[in-house]
Design an enzyme around this catalytic site. Structure first.
Site, PDB file in Angstrom:
ATOM      1  N   VAL A   1       0.840  -1.203   0.000  1.00 24.81           N
ATOM      2  CA  VAL A   1       0.000   0.000   0.000  1.00 24.81           C
ATOM      3  C   VAL A   1       0.874   1.251   0.000  1.00 24.81           C
ATOM      4  O   VAL A   1       0.583   2.249  -0.666  1.00 24.81           O
ATOM      5  CB  VAL A   1      -0.969  -0.009   1.198  1.00 24.81           C
ATOM      6  N   ALA A   2       1.980   1.190   0.738  1.00 23.55           N
ATOM      7  CA  ALA A   2       2.899   2.338   0.794  1.00 23.55           C
ATOM      8  C   ALA A   2       3.532   2.613  -0.564  1.00 23.55           C
ATOM      9  O   ALA A   2       3.916   3.745  -0.867  1.00 23.55           O
ATOM     10  CB  ALA A   2       3.987   2.078   1.834  1.00 23.55           C
TER      11      ALA A   2
ATOM     12  N   ILE B   1       2.097   2.673  -3.362  1.00 22.60           N
ATOM     13  CA  ILE B   1       1.170   3.345  -4.268  1.00 22.60           C
ATOM     14  C   ILE B   1       1.155   4.847  -3.979  1.00 22.60           C
ATOM     15  O   ILE B   1       0.890   5.265  -2.849  1.00 22.60           O
ATOM     16  CB  ILE B   1      -0.249   2.763  -4.105  1.00 22.60           C
TER      17      ILE B   1
ATOM     18  N   GLU C   1      -0.738   7.537  -3.592  1.00 22.24           N
ATOM     19  CA  GLU C   1      -2.183   7.768  -3.509  1.00 22.24           C
ATOM     20  C   GLU C   1      -2.627   9.107  -4.096  1.00 22.24           C
ATOM     21  O   GLU C   1      -3.715   9.233  -4.639  1.00 22.24           O
ATOM     22  CB  GLU C   1      -2.649   7.686  -2.040  1.00 22.24           C
TER      23      GLU C   1
ATOM     24  N   ASP D   1      -9.741  23.786 -40.982  1.00 23.54           N
ATOM     25  CA  ASP D   1     -10.703  24.292 -41.941  1.00 23.54           C
ATOM     26  C   ASP D   1     -10.199  25.637 -42.460  1.00 23.54           C
ATOM     27  O   ASP D   1      -9.451  26.335 -41.766  1.00 23.54           O
ATOM     28  CB  ASP D   1     -12.065  24.464 -41.256  1.00 23.54           C
TER      29      ASP D   1
ATOM     30  N   ASN E   1       2.941  10.880   1.994  1.00 25.24           N
ATOM     31  CA  ASN E   1       2.424  10.765   0.633  1.00 25.24           C
ATOM     32  C   ASN E   1       1.340  11.785   0.311  1.00 25.24           C
ATOM     33  O   ASN E   1       1.310  12.358  -0.781  1.00 25.24           O
ATOM     34  CB  ASN E   1       1.864   9.360   0.383  1.00 25.24           C
TER      35      ASN E   1
ATOM     36  N   ASP F   1       4.017  15.568   0.568  1.00 24.85           N
ATOM     37  CA  ASP F   1       4.420  15.560  -0.848  1.00 24.85           C
ATOM     38  C   ASP F   1       3.452  16.289  -1.766  1.00 24.85           C
ATOM     39  O   ASP F   1       3.840  16.765  -2.835  1.00 24.85           O
ATOM     40  CB  ASP F   1       4.548  14.115  -1.345  1.00 24.85           C
TER      41      ASP F   1
END
Length: 882
Positions: A292-293, A295, A297, A339, A711, A715
């Site tokens: 999990v760490a 990832i 998030e 165009d 996280n 961050d």
């Protein structure tokens, strides 16, 4: 008889096939029966997606799926700890779910392009229309028109259905929104049109959604609702699928890699723990916590917010982004399919040359010479068009060829109102497509003066004086430059005839001169195309206009050169998709093309792995706008249909804005790469820290809540600030990046690994020093964990400064991005709050540090700056552009 060849059959056969008497029209009973059979004359409506449907659609992103899995695992861990009477960490799953919700809501706020385009098409329908029913004219709702209805139209009317003309008188229709033809098209019920004629060449047909600019007509409806040409376009828009942008594809790929990395970490840590004799359940929970760490998030939300910041910045630059990922797509554009009418040109006929006094000259808009001024006066008197000034802008009313003459005279100080009062009109013969002339009789200086304006070849034959040979040569020269040329003649008569007849008035004329007009290129476009060439971007003109006119404009702008060709719609239709795919790079101009042709061209470029931007303003552009990687609609002249199908709207209708938007898009992509590099290197540092510590010491130096705090809180602010970085110098000098190019190309992947390893090693050193000091004082591992947390958090803040630019921080300036300064300050305060506020430090299981320990933490935290600055000095020549 099929719907494809109504234009090729005689009118009598069509009324017979539709079982209608042109003089009486349908009966009310027959009309009601057909309404039940064919349905209302309106476009099919797609049911709008509910909020829930749109929200669920946002959750299909790979990174969001990874976050769902992470939230589920985190929740399972919390439940497991709670079942064993241990302290459960509920904050982590709650925060991850909140991130998913915020990201989904931001995505839902973007409108569905197909739904908006169909709604705009529906609004274009004319609410009322005049038809013949039971032998008498009557007004009915547009939705009530059925195939076989006899429709009466005149100047100013919007055409409610696709119709075959039965009668016409000097009829002209503006079809620019459907075909791209910049000039009103002459329509004549008597014209014999071949079956293979293109849409723009079917002069005996009127099409739904266009308007009548001149004359009157009687027509029979042959197609209504979704059966019309407009309905076919609506079908193409509705069936077109939204493809993933390059960024979405790269983030999906990144999500898969992160998912595989998380599984690998789980397996390795679990295996190492079991081999070391640790409890299987505990090792499973530990390995899952570390996965999990791994990832990041906050990455999906941060990318979304950085794109939203880019949207806000681009609004200031006259570009409105309707779909967030389109911001980044702009930066990878390699081909612009544009165009012509209203995009590369001004969509307004302008007088540019005149032949008067025996000489061909350019028209001085402010001070024309005497001969040209006389020509402009006579031309203005022989027009029905007018030009008004509203809010400081010219408003042209009537036929564009006529209003161009009126506008040129007005700029020279000759206003039509004053001229008409001084030289009143006493008689007239309206323009007729057979005669190709218009005639007025005006009283000039007390004398009746006949003024005739029209096709040069026709008017020459009516003249008895004037240098026709020189005029003919001048006319040919103007025609070769794609100018539309009109001739003007005059004569004086002794008395006004009782009835103005062409044979009497349009004979024995004195030739006065010629005027040449064109829909000119926008002044700023040529420079923008040159900048595109420098940026490695090819510009392609796609238009419904004539190939001669299109080629002339393309040469002026630098689109068509000696190494490229122009292709007509007829030639394109004769090519297979395989032939077009093989030769598409040869062609820079496509003329007289249909809406489906435009999609073929866009698709052919996309098969070459090119990122295609399509610009346009008409209904005919909408399907291609939606099919392209990014569709750019004009905000002022653009139809609601084009805007609804687009990804971006240019509020100033300026092609140059596209170049500015591409530059901004490239800068935004660079900044997203910086944010991804920063977040992943930080996460890699966390993985290395926990992974190595588990291998060496059989314990994790960081708690899950500490990793989550870093996280999501520490961050996130610097990552967002990276999205506000200034655009790197020389960014438009780079070649466009390839569609398949990775986020980590150009050495960014190696840098990410190196920087993550550096952060991990520094954090492990802090943990080792802290635990060694603590063992001497019997303080356990708390000091090591505190120093480990502090170095990890603060070194990442320092590292955010490194990622800002490939240039040295001492060159770009530490304070040059005020957002980064503020983000670093806020994040530092949050780290200090966790370390110094007793309630928070207890929650995070941290203890106070003395001056010596703070000194070690600060020294280790500054090491990323020292190492990265040395790297920039040593390897700068090899990493330009990273």
């Amino acid at each position: 008889m099929t719907g494809k060849n109504w234009h090729a059959a005689p009118a009598s056969e069509i009324t017979k096939a539709l079982e209608v008497d042109a003089a009486a029209g349908l009966s009310e009973a027959a009309a009601a029966e057909r309404l039940a059979k064919y349905g209302p004359n309106k476009l099919d409506e797609k049911p709008p997606r509910t909020f829930l449907e749109r929200f669920v659609g946002q959750l299909k992103d790979m990174m969001i799926i990874i976050l769902f899995i992470a939230a589920g695992i985190s929740l399972a861990l919390s439940l497991y700890h709670a079942s064993r009477g241990q302290e459960a960490e509920w904050i982590e799953p709650i925060v991850i779910v909140l991130i998913i919700l915020v990201n989904g809501i931001l995505g839902v706020m973007q409108e569905s392009k197909a739904e908006a385009a169909l709604e705009a098409l529906k609004k274009m329908s004319m609410p009322q229309v005049r038809v013949r029913r039971d032998g008498t004219p009557r007004v009915i709702p547009s939705a009530g028109v059925v195939p076989g209805d006899v429709i009466l139209v005149e100047a100013g009317d919007v055409i409610p259905a696709d119709c075959r003309l039965l009668e016409s008188a000097s009829l002209k229709s503006n079809e620019s929104a459907l075909t791209g033809e910049s000039m009103p098209v002459d329509k004549d019920a008597r014209d014999e049109v071949p079956e293979q004629a293109l849409l723009a060449e079917r002069t005996n047909m009127l099409y739904a959604g266009n308007s009548v600019t001149y004359g009157r007509g009687v027509a029979v409806a042959v197609a209504t609702g979704m059966g019309t040409e407009m309905g076919k376009i609506a079908s193409m828009i509705a069936s077109a699928k939204d493809g993933d942008t390059p960024l979405q594809e790269k983030l999906a790929q990144l999500g898969k890699y992160i998912g595989m990395l998380a599984l690998l970490i789980c397996a390795v840590i679990f295996f190492v723990g079991i081999m070391s004799g640790l409890h299987a359940v505990e090792m499973f929970m530990t390995s899952v916590s570390l996965a999990v760490a791994a990832i990041p998030e906050g990455l999906p939300a941060i990318v979304t917010i950085v794109l939203a910041i880019g949207v806000r910045r681009m609004v200031v630059k006259n570009a409105i982004i309707r779909r967030l990922p389109a911001v980044e797509t702009l930066g990878s554009t390699t081909v612009i399919c544009s165009d012509k009418t209203g995009t590369l040109t001004q969509n307004r006929m302008t007088l540019v040359k005149a032949f008067a006094g025996g000489a061909l000259r350019s028209i001085d808009p402010d001070k024309p010479d005497a001969e040209t001024a006389c020509l402009l006066k006579l031309g203005t008197l022989c027009t029905d068009g007018t030009v008004e000034i509203a809010d400081g802008a010219e408003k042209h009313i009537g036929d564009p060829t006529e209003t161009s003459i009126v506008a040129a005279a007005m700029r020279a100080g000759i206003t039509k109102d004053v001229l008409s009062s001084e030289c009143p009109r006493a008689g007239e013969i309206p323009f007729d497509s057979d005669r190709k002339l218009m005639t007025t009789v005006n009283v000039i200086d007390g004398k009746y003066t006949v003024i005739v304006k029209g096709a040069p070849d026709v008017l020459y034959s009516k003249c008895v004086s004037g240098d026709i040979a020189a005029a003919s040569a001048a006319g040919d020269e103007m025609s070769s430059d794609a100018l539309r040329v009109l001739a003007i003649g005059r004569k004086e008569i002794g008395a006004l005839p009782e009835k103005c007849e062409p044979d009497d008035l349009e004979a024995g004329l004195e030739f006065v001169g010629l005027v040449g007009m064109i829909d000119p290129p926008r002044v700023e476009v040529k420079g923008s195309i040159e900048e595109c060439v420098g940026a490695g971007i090819k510009t392609v003109m796609i238009t419904g206009d004539h190939v001669v006119t299109a080629s002339a404009i393309a040469r002026q702008l630098g689109i068509l050169g000696s190494d490229s060709e122009a292709l007509t719609g007829r030639q394109l239709a004769a090519m297979t998709d395989e032939q077009l795919d093989e030769n598409v790079e040869r062609y820079s101009v496509y003329a007289r093309v249909s809406p489906s042709d435009k999609i073929r061209i866009v698709n052919a470029w996309q098969k070459k792995d090119q990122v295609v931007a399509m610009t346009g303003d008409g209904v005919n552009d909408a399907p291609a706008l939606k099919a392209a990687d990014i569709g750019c609609a004009m905000g002022i002249t653009g139809t609601d249909v084009a805007k609804g199908a687009s990804d971006m709207i240019l509020t100033d209708d300026n092609f140059a804005t596209i170049v500015s938007a591409i530059r901004e898009g490239r800068g935004i992509y660079d900044n997203i790469r910086k944010a991804v590099r920063f977040l992943l290197s930080c996460n890699l540092g966390e993985i290395i820290t926990v992974f190595v510590a588990m291998l060496l010491w059989r314990e994790s130096p960081l708690l899950p809540i500490q990793i989550l705090w870093i996280n999501l809180v520490t961050d996130s602010f610097p990552a967002l600030a990276l999205g506000m970085e200034m655009i790197e110098p020389g960014i438009m000098g780079r070649r466009p990046r390839k569609k398949e190019e990775s986020l980590f190309s150009g050495g960014v992947g190696a840098l990410t690994v190196m920087e993550g390893a550096l952060i991990g090693i520094l954090t492990l050193i802090a943990y080792y020093v802290g635990t060694r000091s603590a063992s001497l004082s019997n303080a356990g591992t708390a000091l090591g964990e505190t120093m480990c947390f502090s170095v990890l958090a603060l070194s990442q803040l320092v590292h955010a400064m490194n990622v800002r630019s490939s240039y040295s921080l001492f060159k770009i300036g530490f304070l040059s991005n005020p957002y980064m300064v503020k983000a670093a300050a806020v994040s530092t305060l949050l780290v200090l709050a966790v370390l110094r506020v007793p309630a928070l430090s207890r929650a995070f299981k941290l203890i106070p540090m003395d001056a010596r320990e703070w000194g070690i933490v600060i020294a280790l935290s500054l090491m990323p700056l020292v190492v990265c600055e040395l790297r920039k000095i040593a390897f700068r020549p090899k990493e330009r552009g990273i």
